[in-house]
Design an enzyme around this catalytic site. Structure first.
Site, PDB file in Angstrom:
ATOM      1  N   ASN A 188      36.357  49.396  62.980  1.00 13.14           N
ATOM      2  CA  ASN A 188      35.184  48.529  63.085  1.00 13.14           C
ATOM      3  C   ASN A 188      34.053  49.347  63.718  1.00 13.14           C
ATOM      4  OD1 ASN A 188      33.269  46.583  63.583  1.00 13.14           O
ATOM      5  ND2 ASN A 188      34.473  45.458  65.103  1.00 13.14           N
ATOM      6  N   TRP A 189      33.127  49.779  62.889  1.00 19.01           N
ATOM      7  CA  TRP A 189      32.055  50.661  63.385  1.00 19.01           C
ATOM      8  C   TRP A 189      30.922  49.905  64.072  1.00 19.01           C
ATOM      9  CZ3 TRP A 189      30.407  55.746  60.595  1.00 19.01           C
ATOM     10  CH2 TRP A 189      31.466  56.661  60.676  1.00 19.01           C
ATOM     11  N   LYS A 190      30.972  48.587  64.012  1.00 13.30           N
ATOM     12  CA  LYS A 190      29.916  47.778  64.648  1.00 13.30           C
ATOM     13  C   LYS A 190      28.529  48.296  64.226  1.00 13.30           C
ATOM     14  CE  LYS A 190      33.149  46.690  68.247  1.00 13.30           C
ATOM     15  NZ  LYS A 190      33.391  46.190  69.559  1.00 13.30           N
ATOM     16  N   HIS A 247      34.509  37.597  64.764  1.00 12.95           N
ATOM     17  CA  HIS A 247      34.540  38.554  65.876  1.00 12.95           C
ATOM     18  C   HIS A 247      33.865  37.943  67.102  1.00 12.95           C
ATOM     19  CE1 HIS A 247      33.979  42.111  68.284  1.00 12.95           C
ATOM     20  NE2 HIS A 247      34.860  42.726  67.518  1.00 12.95           N
ATOM     21  N   GLU A 300      31.948  39.131  69.206  1.00 13.18           N
ATOM     22  CA  GLU A 300      30.527  39.484  69.359  1.00 13.18           C
ATOM     23  C   GLU A 300      29.646  38.564  68.504  1.00 13.18           C
ATOM     24  OE1 GLU A 300      30.941  43.671  68.573  1.00 13.18           O
ATOM     25  OE2 GLU A 300      31.903  43.946  70.513  1.00 13.18           O
ATOM     26  N   GLU A 333      42.186  39.610  69.511  1.00 12.94           N
ATOM     27  CA  GLU A 333      41.340  40.483  70.330  1.00 12.94           C
ATOM     28  C   GLU A 333      40.917  39.740  71.591  1.00 12.94           C
ATOM     29  OE1 GLU A 333      39.275  43.779  67.928  1.00 12.94           O
ATOM     30  OE2 GLU A 333      38.011  42.029  67.816  1.00 12.94           O
ATOM     31  N   GLY A 391      36.162  46.959  74.349  1.00 13.46           N
ATOM     32  CA  GLY A 391      35.225  47.940  74.902  1.00 13.46           C
ATOM     33  C   GLY A 391      35.329  48.157  76.403  1.00 13.46           C
ATOM     34  N   SER A 440      40.093  48.004  72.838  1.00 13.93           N
ATOM     35  CA  SER A 440      40.287  49.271  73.558  1.00 13.93           C
ATOM     36  C   SER A 440      41.471  50.108  73.076  1.00 13.93           C
ATOM     37  CB  SER A 440      40.408  49.021  75.066  1.00 13.93           C
ATOM     38  OG  SER A 440      39.187  48.524  75.568  1.00 13.93           O
ATOM     39  N   GLY A 453      37.622  49.636  67.488  1.00 18.76           N
ATOM     40  CA  GLY A 453      36.164  49.758  67.568  1.00 18.76           C
ATOM     41  C   GLY A 453      35.759  51.161  67.971  1.00 18.76           C
ATOM     42  N   GLY A 454      35.398  51.338  69.240  1.00 15.96           N
ATOM     43  CA  GLY A 454      34.891  52.604  69.769  1.00 15.96           C
ATOM     44  C   GLY A 454      35.622  53.846  69.261  1.00 15.96           C
TER      45      GLY A 454
END
Ligand code: PGA
Length: 246
Positions: free
Chosen positions: A11-13, A99, A101, A168, A174, A207, A228-229
């Protein structure tokens, strides 16, 4: 050591530009090697990069997804939005929905339900995100929150074969913190218990990195990870897959 099919969803956001494409060469090479084991790789870049990723991945097994979609199945006057048909049309086979976010921006379970229904109609596979906040966890509300998210989010969806649930916990996204193994095992088991028939595949997200994957992969009721990150670094992403299978 696991020997089952596992899904690794990047997930590159809101990260990445045309220069980022070069970094995918390593992943493409890896996807063609035997080190990939039974790993299935899916990239969810921002909308602006879906077409470029599609071209880049044309000759390999890596799949593509969107990070969200509008709830309408038809085209319409919705400035700034993209619906699931449009995603399918440019080569996406997956879409992330619900998600945290996006929930934070006001998406509720009912809206998420509509999005999932229309994404399935458009023949996309859905990565349906659920999870409790830190406050909810402290109040011991995790199970009731997940129950509501699943119940309303999947309302009147009979065929769940194209749905993946990504658990999640919001407090793990994150932050570098992951749930304790015994808690995660219990929560995944709880999510599976919500389905009378065969439960959907369940992913964990929050994470995930090349260090904690060694512990996370031991939780044997997980079918993959939403990353993600760490997925923005091809090296880290590849390491996560490799370490899952060694
Ligand atoms: P993270 O993000 O791996 O950076 O915690 C996961 C996600 O938000 O899907």
């Amino acid at each position: 050591m696991t020997n089952k099919y596992m899904y690794f969803i990047a997930n590159w956001k809101m990260f990445g530009d045309l220069k980022s494409l070069k970094s995918l060469d390593k992943v493409i090479k890896f996807s063609k090697s035997k080190n990939i084991g039974k790993g299935r790789l899916i990239y969810c870049p921002p909308y602006t990069l879906i077409s470029s990723f599609w071209k880049k991945f044309k000759n390999c097994q890596i799949d593509i997804g969107g990070q969200n979609c509008h709830e309408s199945e038809n085209y319409g006057p919705y400035t700034g939005f993209v619906n699931s048909r449009m995603l399918k049309n440019i080569g996406a086979n997956y879409v992330i929905i619900g998600h945290s976010e996006n929930r934070e921006q006001g998406e509720n379970d009912k809206l998420i339900n509509l999005k999932i229904k229309n994404a399935l109609k458009a023949k996309l596979k859905v990565i349906f995100c659920i999870g409790e906040t830190l406050v909810e966890k402290r109040k011991k509300k995790t199970q009731s929150i997940l129950t509501k998210q699943i119940k309303v989010g999947l309302y009147k969806i009979k065929n769940k074969s194209n749905i993946f649930i990504a658990y999640e916990p919001v407090w793990a996204i994150g932050t570098g913190i992951v749930p304790k193994s015994e808690d995660l095992l219990k929560t995944i088991k709880f999510i599976k218990s919500k389905f009378k028939d065969k439960p959907p595949k369940i992913l964990y997200g929050g994470s995930v990195n090349p260090h904690n994957i060694k512990i996370l992969k031991e939780i044997n009721n997980i079918d993959g990870f939403l990353i993600g990150g760490a997925s923005q670094s091809s090296k880290k992403f590849i390491d996560i897959v490799k370490k899952t299978y060694t």
